[in-house]
Design a protein around this motif. Structure first.
Motif, PDB file in Angstrom:
ATOM      1  N   HIS A 192       0.593  -1.476  -0.184  1.00  0.00           N
ATOM      2  CA  HIS A 192       0.008  -0.198   0.218  1.00  0.00           C
ATOM      3  C   HIS A 192       0.776   1.342   0.172  1.00  0.00           C
ATOM      4  O   HIS A 192       0.506   2.634  -0.396  1.00  0.00           O
ATOM      5  CB  HIS A 192      -1.245  -0.016   1.456  1.00  0.00           C
ATOM      6  CG  HIS A 192      -1.697  -0.661   1.194  1.00  0.00           C
ATOM      7  ND1 HIS A 192      -3.301  -0.980  -0.156  1.00  0.00           N
ATOM      8  CD2 HIS A 192      -2.180  -2.294   2.212  1.00  0.00           C
ATOM      9  CE1 HIS A 192      -3.651  -2.136   0.429  1.00  0.00           C
ATOM     10  NE2 HIS A 192      -2.318  -2.657   1.804  1.00  0.00           N
TER      11      HIS A 192
ATOM     12  N   TYR B 120      -6.188   0.878   4.450  1.00  0.00           N
ATOM     13  CA  TYR B 120      -5.228   0.771   3.507  1.00  0.00           C
ATOM     14  C   TYR B 120      -5.516   0.997   2.558  1.00  0.00           C
ATOM     15  O   TYR B 120      -5.496   2.302   0.940  1.00  0.00           O
ATOM     16  CB  TYR B 120      -3.609   0.811   3.183  1.00  0.00           C
ATOM     17  CG  TYR B 120      -3.207   1.536   5.018  1.00  0.00           C
ATOM     18  CD1 TYR B 120      -2.161   2.588   4.994  1.00  0.00           C
ATOM     19  CD2 TYR B 120      -2.712   0.717   5.855  1.00  0.00           C
ATOM     20  CE1 TYR B 120      -2.060   3.194   5.493  1.00  0.00           C
ATOM     21  CE2 TYR B 120      -2.239   1.619   6.731  1.00  0.00           C
ATOM     22  CZ  TYR B 120      -1.584   2.152   6.484  1.00  0.00           C
ATOM     23  OH  TYR B 120      -1.362   3.269   8.041  1.00  0.00           O
TER      24      TYR B 120
ATOM     25  N   LEU C 218      -7.719   3.332   1.553  1.00  0.00           N
ATOM     26  CA  LEU C 218      -7.765   4.971   1.484  1.00  0.00           C
ATOM     27  C   LEU C 218      -7.293   5.352  -0.044  1.00  0.00           C
ATOM     28  O   LEU C 218      -6.854   5.996  -0.313  1.00  0.00           O
ATOM     29  CB  LEU C 218      -6.814   5.015   2.565  1.00  0.00           C
ATOM     30  CG  LEU C 218      -6.198   6.170   2.820  1.00  0.00           C
ATOM     31  CD1 LEU C 218      -7.016   6.401   3.718  1.00  0.00           C
ATOM     32  CD2 LEU C 218      -5.053   5.977   4.040  1.00  0.00           C
ATOM     33  N   CYS C 219      -7.360   4.363  -1.332  1.00  0.00           N
ATOM     34  CA  CYS C 219      -6.873   4.554  -1.973  1.00  0.00           C
ATOM     35  C   CYS C 219      -7.903   5.356  -3.051  1.00  0.00           C
ATOM     36  O   CYS C 219      -8.990   4.548  -3.103  1.00  0.00           O
ATOM     37  CB  CYS C 219      -6.465   2.973  -3.033  1.00  0.00           C
ATOM     38  SG  CYS C 219      -5.280   2.790  -2.525  1.00  0.00           S
TER      39      CYS C 219
ATOM     40  N   LEU D 169      -2.683   7.597  -2.457  1.00  0.00           N
ATOM     41  CA  LEU D 169      -3.587   7.135  -1.483  1.00  0.00           C
ATOM     42  C   LEU D 169      -3.807   8.872  -1.070  1.00  0.00           C
ATOM     43  O   LEU D 169      -3.300   9.534  -1.041  1.00  0.00           O
ATOM     44  CB  LEU D 169      -2.506   6.670  -0.477  1.00  0.00           C
ATOM     45  CG  LEU D 169      -1.907   5.330  -0.081  1.00  0.00           C
ATOM     46  CD1 LEU D 169      -0.325   5.554   0.886  1.00  0.00           C
ATOM     47  CD2 LEU D 169      -3.021   4.617   0.361  1.00  0.00           C
TER      48      LEU D 169
ATOM     49  N   THR E 185      -5.332  10.642   2.110  1.00  0.00           N
ATOM     50  CA  THR E 185      -5.546  10.557   3.497  1.00  0.00           C
ATOM     51  C   THR E 185      -6.884  10.721   4.078  1.00  0.00           C
ATOM     52  O   THR E 185      -7.617  11.180   4.959  1.00  0.00           O
ATOM     53  CB  THR E 185      -4.471  10.951   4.699  1.00  0.00           C
ATOM     54  OG1 THR E 185      -4.350  12.817   4.134  1.00  0.00           O
ATOM     55  CG2 THR E 185      -3.126  10.211   4.487  1.00  0.00           C
TER      56      THR E 185
END
Length: 801
Positions: A537, A675, A678-679, A685, A687
């Motif tokens: 990730h 994770y 989170l993409c 990525l 946040t």
């Protein structure tokens, strides 16, 4: 005179009259040494002997003697202690007489006058409770008011006096009660000045647990003004009296951009002084035993004087900044208008539980209102928290299957009570009566539970036995996406300082599959699998990993060893950090809570050691470790002193923390799911999707989630799912949630600042069970209800639920 001194305690007979004052002075230290034991002793003979000794000392002391007022106060305290054990009205009357004499013997402008006035007020209050005399009540109010008005007196005495007045007149004069309580809250920062070290500040605040809550409750009960005015006043009091140390630090980290540009020298001086004051206090034990006691004491004295000088220079620098045009509000708390602006992204709900009343303050785009919560009483909350944590301990650590199921049933009942008493009425008031449609952007709610309520999982509240396909299902997670914040001020600070990423995320992974110094090296066998998932990730990743060793962890440190120094060296250049290790929450000093790294025995990564850290590019930290958001110290339950808030203060706008333990193997699945979600659709990525990532179902282990960013009061402007992102599979989610209530309860997500809560199997590797907090209400001599908790030894483990 030495020949007569031993005779003095036995009486005056035969003693020379001119020597009596000096003999009284000589006997006073002995009486003072006996006083603490006499106040708590059950031995009536000891109390009587101390009373007799103080009476002789007072009789032998001239009226104009400088110590006479102090002697009279000690006599009154001893008489009152004897009254509390015997119930003899004569002792209480004598204590009041001694108190009045002590006040009369103290000059009107003397700073210590607040002490005898407070003691007199307490004795009069005790007699009022016994006799119901209005005269005694009026006299008690007058005495406490006099103590408050000693402006040169110790702030702690003045605060207690003001709260005593508020309690005494709460029913007869609610407006005056609200005013006195408000004045006490505004004085609270004076008990934690910057010249005090962190431990001393925490100790001082511990004496006033619940003060802000009482003040806010009295403000809401004040008949003057309309509801918005009362609600706004209550919010300001809660913001001023909760998380005082965190707020003090956040205010000192105000945006320096304009100050740097216009007055660079002043900005540099401000930063230098602030950082010096934020450094943890040094230890003064001589390393090799060569330093004598006098030299050590001299060095300690210099350190104290230096800190006082730094505090004076810092205050002077702040005053200079405030005098500049455009900088009048620099490093000051946000105004109510700025706090209300935080509701632009969704409602913020601030709870207040007090012995007077309990309410939820609702911050919405329409303004600030309050909702009274009659079922959420202080006594009921105490009982439910105690039941929940005892059941949690049994459900996660018990060896008997029947007992574990019974404990899970208790947890289910607590979650239902939490819905009825708190979460349900709030969501109804906000208009969230049903679950949103599958393709809708789910509404957001930020919870600020405060105090003891933060030990229960608000976002998991509800009737999880309701039919899973019922659109009106009574659970928080079926209606909103929940996030948590210690205070609205913390949310404001986070949104104001959240960095805008301009390059791919650089990740730091700190992994401790073994930990030196722990039994069996504290083995966490699944951390290597977690690291493998993180490698997938986080394309740009720096790995600090403890090598496995069979020689009790006796490994040489290197640049890739997870030591405190290596971690702090890498954090400034990494926007995402992930810690997979053991954690330890300290039962008495939360500033000593720590992540257990390679050098935890010699140089631990503690809450206090993170205080000086400043990170400008930080975005997300994931603390896959035990009890990183745990509050063990009952007197500091309002202060939010733990590792998650420490990383927030360091600069991370999104923090994933934990409250109790979780199975080591399941933690791998949780991290992978987080994770993954989170993409973005392009694979990057983001946040800012942290809240959304936490709401996605995670295989068969996860049933409930919270927002990691806002868990510490930090969030990003966009917390809901982007419109281009497919909606979550709500059918699969409901099927997952359709498990038995007892099984679900052991999976319930933890309270504030937490993500998922997978179950722990007692037969599988898990970390040590958390200490059980048994909260009880106790009545102090001043009549104030206090939270008192039993802690326990350090609780060490990897993850919490």
């Amino acid at each position: 005179m030495a020949a007569f001194t031993p005779c003095f305690p036995a009486g005056f007979d035969g003693l020379p009259e001119p020597l009596l004052p000096r003999l009284a002075e000589a006997a006073a230290p002995r009486a003072e040494g006996m006083l603490p034991q006499a106040l708590v002793s059950t031995d009536p003979g000891l109390r009587s002997s101390v009373v007799d000794l103080w009476q002789r000392i007072v009789r032998a002391t001239p009226a104009d003697h400088l110590d006479r007022a102090g002697y009279l106060s000690d006599l009154g305290a001893t008489l009152r202690a004897r009254f509390e054990h015997t119930g003899d009205q004569a002792d209480l009357d004598a204590a009041i007489a001694a108190g009045r004499a002590a006040v009369q013997a103290t000059p009107a402008d003397h700073p210590n006058r607040a002490s005898p006035l407070s003691a007199l007020g307490a004795a009069l209050w005790a007699r009022f409770e016994r006799t119901g005399s209005q005269a005694d009540l009026d006299a008690a109010v007058s005495a406490y008011t006099g103590a408050w008005e000693v402006v040169s007196g110790a702030p702690s005495f003045r605060i207690r006096a003001a709260m005593a007045v508020a309690e005494l007149v709460a029913e007869s004069a609610p407006g005056r009660a609200a005013d006195m309580a408000e004045a006490a809250v505004w004085l609270l920062p004076e008990v934690t000045p910057r010249q005090l070290e962190r431990g001393d500040q925490q100790h001082a605040l511990g004496d006033f647990a619940g003060l802000a809550g009482d003040a806010a409750a009295l403000a809401l009960a004040d008949p003057r003004g309309g509801q918005p005015e009362r609600a706004t006043r209550a919010l300001r009091l809660l913001e001023a009296g909760r998380a005082v140390l965190l707020s003090q630090a956040l205010d000192a980290r105000s945006d320096l951009t304009d100050l740097n540009r216009q007055h660079p020298d002043l900005a540099a001086r401000f930063v230098q002084l602030r950082d010096q004051l934020d450094q943890p206090a040094g230890t003064f034990d001589p390393a090799d035993g060569s330093e004598d006691i006098d030299a050590l004491a001299a060095r300690q004295g210099r350190a104290v004087r230096d800190r006082h000088q730094l505090a004076r220079e810092f205050a002077q620098t702040l005053a200079e900044i405030h005098a500049l045009a455009g900088f009048g509000s620099f490093a000051l708390p946000p105004t109510p208008g700025k706090l209300l602006a935080e509701a632009n992204q969704g409602p913020v709900v601030v709870f207040n539980v007090s012995r007077y009343r309990s309410d939820a303050l609702l911050l919405t785009q329409g303004g600030i209102t309050h909702l009274e919560l009659p079922q959420l009483t202080a006594a009921a909350l105490t009982e439910q928290v105690d039941a929940f944590h005892r059941a949690l301990h049994t459900a996660t650590s018990g060896t008997d299957k029947t007992q574990r199921r019974q404990a899970q049933a208790v947890m289910v009942q607590v979650l239902q009570w939490l819905w009825d008493a708190a979460a349900g009425p709030v969501l109804d008031a906000l208009g969230h009566h049903r679950q949103p449609s599958a393709d809708a952007d789910w509404p957001r709610v930020w919870w600020a539970p405060g105090g003891l309520l933060g030990l229960l999982p608000l976002h998991a509240a509800g009737y999880h036995t309701d039919p899973v396909d019922d659109p009106g299902r009574r659970t928080v997670m079926d209606r909103v996406i929940s996030s948590h914040t210690p205070t609205v001020r913390a949310l404001h600070h986070a949104r104001q300082h959240a960095p805008v990423p301009d390059k791919p995320a650089q990740g730091l992974v700190v992994a401790m599959p073994t930990t030196p110094g722990l039994p069996d090296q504290g083995r966490l066998p699944h951390i290597s699998s977690e690291v493998a998932k993180l490698n997938q990730h986080l394309p740009k990743l720096i790995l600090l990993m403890e090598p496995d060793s069979s020689d009790d962890g006796a490994l040489a440190s290197s640049a890739h060893t997870p030591t405190k120094g290596n971690v702090l060296d890498h954090l400034p250049s990494c926007s995402i950090a992930h810690f997979a290790c053991h954690g330890a929450s300290h039962p008495t000093d939360p500033s000593k809570s720590q992540l257990l790294l390679h050098d935890h025995a010699s140089d631990p990564l503690t809450v206090a050691s993170l205080a000086p850290v400043r990170l400008d590019q930080a975005q997300l930290v994931y603390l896959s470790a035990c009890r990183t958001a745990a509050i063990e110290t009952a007197d500091l339950i309002d202060e939010a002193i733990h590792l998650t808030s420490a990383f927030q203060l360091a600069g991370f706008p999104h923090v994933v923390g934990t409250l109790w333990e979780v199975d080591d193997q399941i933690a791998v699945t949780i991290a992978d799911a987080f994770y993954t979600h989170l993409c973005t659709p392009t694979g990057a990525l983001d946040t800012s999707r942290a809240a959304w990532a936490c709401t996605r179902p995670c295989a068969r282990y996860v049933t409930v989630t919270t927002c990691p960013a806002d868990s510490t009061g930090l969030t990003s402007p966009s917390c809901g799912p982007p419109t281009s992102t497919p909606a979550p599979d709500r059918t699969a989610y409901r099927r997952l949630r359709a498990r038995s209530a007892s099984s679900w309860a052991s999976f319930c997500s933890a309270p504030a600042r937490l993500i998922w809560s997978p179950s722990i199997s007692p037969s599988r590797p898990s970390r040590s069970a958390p200490a059980i907090l048994s909260f009880k209400l106790s009545l102090t001599s001043a009549g104030r209800d206090r939270w008192a908790g039993s802690g326990g030894a350090w609780s060490i483990g990897r993850r919490l639920l």
